[in-house]
Design a protein around this motif. Sequence first.
Motif, short mmCIF file in Angstrom:
data_model
loop_
_atom_site.label_atom_id
_atom_site.label_comp_id
_atom_site.label_asym_id
_atom_site.label_seq_id
_atom_site.Cartn_x
_atom_site.Cartn_y
_atom_site.Cartn_z
N SER A 64 1.00 -0.65 0.57
CA SER A 64 0.10 0.00 0.19
C SER A 64 0.46 1.02 0.18
O SER A 64 1.80 1.21 0.42
N SER A 65 0.40 2.89 -0.64
CA SER A 65 0.89 4.26 -0.64
C SER A 65 0.57 3.65 0.65
O SER A 65 -0.27 3.83 1.85
N TRP A 66 1.00 5.11 1.55
CA TRP A 66 0.49 6.48 2.60
C TRP A 66 -0.57 6.73 2.05
O TRP A 66 -1.14 6.74 0.97
N THR A 67 -1.37 6.86 3.07
CA THR A 67 -2.74 7.43 2.40
C THR A 67 -2.41 9.21 2.18
O THR A 67 -2.10 10.09 2.51
N ASN A 116 -5.78 5.50 -0.94
CA ASN A 116 -4.28 4.75 -1.00
C ASN A 116 -4.45 4.08 -2.24
O ASN A 116 -5.24 3.83 -2.70
N MET A 148 -3.44 -0.35 -3.39
CA MET A 148 -2.88 -0.56 -3.33
C MET A 148 -3.63 -2.41 -3.36
O MET A 148 -3.88 -1.75 -4.76
N THR A 165 -10.28 6.07 3.61
CA THR A 165 -9.14 6.12 2.94
C THR A 165 -10.55 5.85 1.73
O THR A 165 -11.82 4.77 2.07
N TRP A 181 -2.47 -0.72 -7.17
CA TRP A 181 -1.22 -0.60 -7.00
C TRP A 181 -0.11 -0.83 -8.35
O TRP A 181 0.80 0.47 -7.96
#
Length: 799
Positions: free
Chosen positions: A98-101, A118, A120, A193, A199
């Motif tokens: 996951s990326s950071w929010t 995000n 994901m 989120t 992703w």
Amino acid sequence: MFSNYIKIAWRNLLKNKGYSIINIGGLALGMAVTLIIGLWIEDELTYNDYFENRDTIAQVYQSQTFNNQTGTGPAIPLPLEPALRDGYGDNFKYLVMSSWTQDSYLQFGETNISRPGNYMQREAPLLLNLNILKGDRDGLRELNSIMLSESTSDALFGQVDPIGKTIRLSNEIDLMVTAVYEDIPTNNSFDDTEYIIPWDKYVSSRDWIKNSLDNWGNNSFQMFVQLAENTTFEGVTDAIIDVKKNSDADVEEYNPRIFLLPMEDWHLRSNFDNGIQTGGRIKYVWLFGFIGAFVLLLACINFMNLSTARSEKRAKEVGIRKSIGSQRGQLIYQFLSESFLVVLFAYVIAVAIVLLCLNGFNDLARKEILFPWTNVTFWLISAGFVIFTALLAGSYPALYLSSFRPVDVLKGTFKAGRYAGLPRKILVVVQFTVSVAFIIGTVIVMQQINYAKNRPVGYDKEGLVQVPTMSQDFSGKYDLMRDQFLASGAVIEMSASSSPTTRIWSNRSGFTWEGKPEGFQEDLAWTEVTPEYAKSLNLKIVEGRDFSRDFASDSLGVLINETAKKYLGMENPVGKFLKDTDEEDPAPPMKIIGVVEDMIAQSPYEPVKQGVYVFDRFDNSSYYNLRLNPDKSATENIATIERVFKSQFPDLPFQYDFVDEQYGQKFASEERIGTLSGIFTALAILISCLGLFGLTSFVAEQRTKEIGVRKVLGASVFNVWNMLSKDFLKLVIISCFIAVPIAYYIMNGWLQEYPYRIILKWWIFALAMLGAMGVTVLTVSFQAIKAARQNPVKSLRTE
């Protein structure tokens, strides 16, 4: 029989209205505090209960050691994913990168909104077990897809079915809506989120991520997992802890350790100190739990004190009932029935108080707690709570009053005894010990907050505004926007930076410099800035000079803060170089051109981190930093800035933050705790004073004739006041001397968690003691002076 007990109890309540009001009112306040704290604790302990798989979900954490100091956090490198999938895949049911929010612009037609979300991996909806309202649960399988929360979908599409519709993300790429999921409630992780994007789209659209696929040193990502059946968090952690060993020689020197942090620990136990899990918000759960228990205890003490103080008035009742055959057990049931009736009335009033205060409490605590009307468990607990409180408050009076000997009472030879009042005195001491300790604790919490607030921040945060640049539309337009903002008259200086003023988004290592100690492991806070950064923030240059557009060489220049100067061991840093140690693709050496005063970008309770400010050569800015014109109002300046912004970016929503407000949010958690503690402390003191007021009233009534005789013999109002007040004041002084060492021990331990903290001063404890004594004098004086001013003729009149 029970109904008879209730009738007698009801009559006694009506007969002694004043004492009944004090008893019921004090208990109601205590129970209301306990109820509202109980609801808050329940909300904290049920955090993440929305996720059905929470017992098997974890986040991958990493510990690294720099110069014998271990730091721990959820940031992990990209190569860790294939390493876990290929080498330890049997341990996991799902593994999700996951990326950071992050906030992004979402546009459909004429509607353009900003929402956090995000990137994901495909299994994210399954791992989180999202409640899909429309569309496909496997909605991330297509590269150009997006899943939206219900509220975001409503904001973009209204009543139109969003499935299959195309939205534009940050005015860069088009994505098709494949699913809408139920909004995740606020007392859960991922509640912010509002969208999820595949992703693979994240990786394919950013070159720096592609370059990180084999880079074990770039810890810019996060990973969530769900365990496979028949596995445990401890077992999997033991298996994967050394997964990064032999992965990269440069990384291995930091002794990386990979482990799993279970979802149940994310909210309450996510703090680490030198690699050891030390707790977190759970300390506040314990704190408020103790406060609730003690406040209820104070209210129960009032009931005990007033009931036993009136023992002589009820002695004849007990004697007569025993003489006609009542057993001690029946009398105990009688007094417990009275206690139960009082507690029941108090509970009803307490519920009413909670309902009246719940909205205000939610605003203060940043919660969305609802009263659980339909929760059967709550009402069962409430019934047990009422019974427990009735037993706690009524047990001692019941046992004490039922123990009187009928012969002594009916002969008139009953005396309370020299030490009969000792238990009441002990209970008063307990009450005020707790109250004084609460006062000291609240004062110290607020002192610590103010101490950090008054700490020099190193820059001028007043009149400084941040505008996020979350789209490629901003790329290459910095100079244009700066010219237009300055020409508008609303802005007197502007810069751009790769991170917000109040945060550090990037840390880097892999540098060498003249005089670097052998084996030294550097860790530098890294911010890329435009040349006007120091001017826009009013940062003070203490050595060397600032960036200048007049020097082309400044593109390879760097500013360091005062902490970095000491950290790097440079006595005269200006003119020296920071060199990249990457042998395959080294970056050009960076020349230190100046030293700036330390500025607080992280927690104001911690030391400033060693930081470098690098010339932004590649347009990596994430924020515009605007210094407003002080000669105009903020409202006028913002309106002008928005007009200029919209002239260049008509399709993007205008967003901004005042830096002083962002900085103030760093104190929000402690301030909420301090404010709530202050309110509960005030209620604890009020409850204690109610009991003291009732006891003083009873003592004055009991000694009415004595007061009358003393007045006839020439006693002044002061003499009578002194006679009635001194005993209570002595008890409070004893309480103070017990409370001070207890409070000192507890609060000194609490302060040790903050590297930047106050030193406990004697006046804090003296102030609390004087406050407690002052409140006692005021409370007792009302009844004492009233009794002293009464006409002695009435006092001496025969009954």
